[in-house]
Design an enzyme around this catalytic site. Structure first.
Site, PDB file in Angstrom:
ATOM      1  CG  ASP A   5      -0.077   1.304   7.512  1.00 62.63           C
ATOM      2  OD1 ASP A   5      -0.146   0.179   8.061  1.00 62.63           O
ATOM      3  OD2 ASP A   5      -1.070   1.911   7.080  1.00 62.63           O
ATOM      4  CG  ASP A  65      -2.057   0.994   1.114  1.00 68.34           C
ATOM      5  OD1 ASP A  65      -2.442   1.342  -0.021  1.00 68.34           O
ATOM      6  OD2 ASP A  65      -2.560   1.439   2.157  1.00 68.34           O
TER       7      ASP A  65
END
Length: 315
Positions: free
Chosen positions: A219, A202
């Site tokens: 993340d 992502d």
């Protein structure tokens, strides 16, 4: 806590007590950071510093999948890549408190990268090549795969089961989703096999923070197995930007140019997944507040039109 309201009992006191249960003493400062899938907080510490606490959405990932995320982050950091990895307490990075699973991270500030800057894009390309070199050294066992089943079939099912999608649009949405799905299959088949490695998964600009010393990545919640181009295309707004990324990438790792033809399929998969993700999470009170447009029929009408455009592009 229920799956319908997964964070109903995650009060500020619970967040602070979870941090202190791991060892650090807090000073009561708490700032909610931008995150919808999980809940993420900046926590003030008694010594004047800060850390970040990430509380995982119940029921989404298995313990084994979360631990693989943490192991991959540590592996990248140990390879001297600027990846923010979770902190270990008594040898554990996956922690538990009051029914929640969570992890604590050092706070790393920064700003969004300038995707108009060839120098910054080339720098990011070099780092992604090094990240992928590490990713290619091992395999995920418990984490997902970037494929049509995960990114199209499952989210389409969620959208059709949701009250958000107006009943009179069900058939139109189903036809548009089927067109996209078949077009993705045709594109993937036409390209043939490509190497699949452990990815960030992502890598959009919000997960890259730039400082005066350069960028760092955050993340890995969507870390998956997939083609290398997945971590490149969301940073490349146009052909010039992709050229700059690949210029840096090629300094550390070979890139298969055939993967560039996957970008329209990956873009289509992400757009289908986005609508299904909102539909699946609508019971979480944060989602109606953040995405009120998804409750309007005209948004779904535009989404259906967008899906047809994506199918045309792939065709």
């Amino acid at each position: 806590m229920t799956l319908e309201a997964p964070y109903a009992t995650l009060s500020p006191d619970v967040v602070l007590s979870a941090v202190e249960a791991a060892g650090p003493w807090t000073d009561g400062r708490l700032l909610t950071l931008n995150s919808y899938e999980n809940r993420v907080f900046q926590i003030g510490l008694e010594d004047g510093g800060f850390m970040v606490a990430k509380f995982y959405r119940p029921g989404r990932w298995s313990d084994e999948a979360i631990e693989e995320e943490h192991t991959f982050a540590r592996e990248l950091a140990d390879a001297e890549l600027p990846m923010v990895a979770p902190l270990a307490f008594d040898g554990r990075t996956l922690l538990r408190h009051a029914g929640f699973r969570y992890a604590l991270y050092p706070r790393r500030g920064g700003r969004a990268p300038s995707l108009e800057s060839p120098d910054q894009l080339t720098w990011l390309g070099r780092l992604l090549a090094r990240m992928h070199a590490v990713g290619a050294r091992g395999r995920f066992a418990a984490r997902g795969v970037l494929d049509r089943s995960t990114m199209v079939t499952t989210p389409v099912r969620a959208a059709l089961a949701s009250t958000l999608l107006p009943v009179h649009l069900h058939d139109a949405y189903r036809r548009a989703a089927e067109r996209v799905s078949h077009a993705i299959d045709a594109r993937v088949d036409a390209i043939g096999p490509v190497a699949r490695i452990r990815l960030h998964g992502d890598c959009h600009p919000g997960n890259v923070l730039w400082t005066d010393d350069g960028p760092h990545f955050v993340d890995l919640d969507d870390a998956r197995t997939g083609p290398a181009v997945q971590d490149l295309w969301m940073l490349a707004g146009d052909e010039r930007a992709m050229d700059a990324l690949l210029e840096g990438y090629g300094q550390f790792r070979d890139f298969d140019p055939a993967e560039l033809a996957l970008i329209p399929a990956l873009r289509a998969m992400r757009q289908v997944h986005y609508a299904g993700w909102i539909a699946e999470r609508w019971h979480d009170p944060a989602f109606p507040a953040a995405f009120p447009f998804a409750a309007e029929g005209r948004w779904w009408e535009q989404h259906i039109a967008d899906l047809h455009d994506l199918a045309d592009e792939l065709g």
